[in-house]
Design an enzyme around this catalytic site. Structure first.
Site, short mmCIF file in Angstrom:
data_model
loop_
_atom_site.label_atom_id
_atom_site.label_comp_id
_atom_site.label_asym_id
_atom_site.label_seq_id
_atom_site.Cartn_x
_atom_site.Cartn_y
_atom_site.Cartn_z
N LYS A 40 0.92 -1.15 0.00
CA LYS A 40 0.00 0.00 0.00
C LYS A 40 0.96 1.19 0.00
CE LYS A 40 -3.81 2.49 1.09
NZ LYS A 40 -5.18 2.47 0.59
N ALA B 256 -5.41 3.98 -3.60
CA ALA B 256 -6.13 4.75 -2.59
C ALA B 256 -7.40 5.28 -3.24
CB ALA B 256 -5.28 5.89 -2.07
N1 LIG Z 1 -16.75 -8.65 2.69
C1 LIG Z 1 -16.66 -7.93 3.81
N2 LIG Z 1 -16.89 -8.51 5.01
C2 LIG Z 1 -16.82 -7.80 6.14
N3 LIG Z 1 -16.54 -6.49 6.19
C3 LIG Z 1 -16.31 -5.87 5.04
C4 LIG Z 1 -16.34 -6.53 3.80
N4 LIG Z 1 -16.06 -5.64 2.83
C5 LIG Z 1 -15.85 -4.48 3.44
N5 LIG Z 1 -16.01 -4.59 4.77
C6 LIG Z 1 -15.96 -3.51 5.77
O1 LIG Z 1 -15.86 -2.29 5.11
C7 LIG Z 1 -14.80 -1.52 5.67
C8 LIG Z 1 -14.04 -0.89 4.53
O2 LIG Z 1 -13.34 -1.92 3.86
P1 LIG Z 1 -11.85 -1.70 3.39
O3 LIG Z 1 -11.06 -1.01 4.45
O4 LIG Z 1 -11.34 -2.99 2.89
O5 LIG Z 1 -12.13 -0.68 2.19
P2 LIG Z 1 -11.07 -0.03 1.21
O6 LIG Z 1 -11.69 -0.06 -0.13
O7 LIG Z 1 -9.76 -0.68 1.39
O8 LIG Z 1 -11.02 1.47 1.75
P3 LIG Z 1 -9.88 2.59 1.53
O9 LIG Z 1 -10.30 3.34 0.31
O10 LIG Z 1 -10.00 3.40 2.78
O11 LIG Z 1 -8.57 1.91 1.40
C9 LIG Z 1 -13.93 -2.48 6.48
O12 LIG Z 1 -13.52 -1.91 7.67
C10 LIG Z 1 -14.82 -3.64 6.75
O13 LIG Z 1 -15.39 -3.47 8.02
MG LIG Z 2 -7.96 0.12 1.95
#
Ligand SMILES: Nc1ncnc2c1ncn2[C@@H]1O[C@H](COP(=O)(O)OP(=O)(O)OP(=O)(O)O)[C@@H](O)[C@H]1O
Ligand SMILES: [Mg+2]
Length: 233
Positions: free
Chosen positions: A41, A113
């Site tokens: 990341k 991001a």
């Molecule tokens: N399949 C899933 N099962 C459980 N929780 C999930 C799932 N998908 C997403 N989440 C929840 O959604 C939140 C956001 O997911 P995540 O942090 O992976 O998003 P991201 O796309 O990486 O965000 P960012 O843009 O901030 O990097 C997580 O904290 C988690 O709680």
């Molecule tokens: Mg993320």
């Protein structure tokens, strides 16, 4: 023949859609299967939680500062958060870092991001990084009303040679809506249905590696790995 670096650009329709959740699950699955995997990341803003999740999934095989060499305090796009700290990161620096710390033949996940077109560095967005790396885009989206548009918009903004192979992962939302059960099939009218994978809600213990994934989750992860292509063991 030289073995190419295999970069997977984990991107999606926006922020908070599940890119880190999916990346960590895929890394843990690769480790369990004995596949060589790395994950980065490169730019974090508003905390290093994503990088810490990848570090844990990798089981200590890569140092936190290698996974995430640039981090900024403000919970904004990394390009803006960097500017507020009077710092500057360029795409070239990010690409250099990823090439330096990835290994030919390994699968290398790179989480951007925000969404595909969100600004990333001083001179580019997530799409630019994917194109510069020649990465296979992995499109992550939340399986809720509106996802058909969002996924088509992302795919439409990728060069055809990358778009045509990109797996699309629909992540189950905390609260399903009336569209959730239909979206995969509806999307299949616009892109190769085999490229669409649905992922269920995943309990925290499983995401953290403290409990084993269910059989159906494991099957979905293996389908995604199949779509990514062959890897050395
Ligand atoms: N399949 C899933 N099962 C459980 N929780 C999930 C799932 N998908 C997403 N989440 C929840 O959604 C939140 C956001 O997911 P995540 O942090 O992976 O998003 P991201 O796309 O990486 O965000 P960012 O843009 O901030 O990097 C997580 O904290 C988690 O709680
Ligand atoms: Mg993320």
């Amino acid at each position: 023949m030289a073995v190419r670096r295999q970069f997977l650009g984990v991107t999606g329709t926006g922020t908070g859609v599940g890119k880190t959740v999916l990346s960590a699950l895929l890394v843990r699955r690769c480790v369990r299967l004995g596949l060589s995997v790395r994950a980065f990341k490169p730019l974090c803003s508003g905390g290093r939680g994503d990088a810490l999740a990848l570090e844990a999934a990798l089981g200590g095989s890569l140092a936190l500062d290698t996974i995430n060499p640039w981090h900024f305090d403000a919970p904004l796009s990394p390009s803006l958060a960097a500017r507020l700290e009077r710092r500057k990161v360029t795409l070239g620096q990010v690409v250099d870092h990823l090439r330096r710390y990835s290994v030919a033949g390994d699968l290398t996940l790179v989480e951007g991001a925000g969404g595909l077109l969100s600004p990333l560095t001083a001179d580019g967005d997530n799409r630019d990084l994917i194109v510069r790396l020649g990465a296979l885009p992995l499109i992550v989206a939340s399986n809720r009303l509106g996802v058909i548009h969002d996924v088509r918009a992302v795919l439409g903004n990728l060069p055809p040679r990358l778009r045509d192979r990109a797996p699309v992962v629909l992540m189950a939302p905390a609260q399903a809506d009336e569209s959730t059960a239909h979206n995969a099939r509806s999307l299949g009218e616009f892109l190769e249905p085999d490229h669409i994978v649905e992922l269920p809600r995943v309990p925290e213990e499983v995401r953290a590696g403290a409990a084993r994934p269910s059989l159906s989750l494991t099957r979905s992860l293996d389908r995604i790995l199949d779509l990514i292509g062959p890897m050395p063991s």
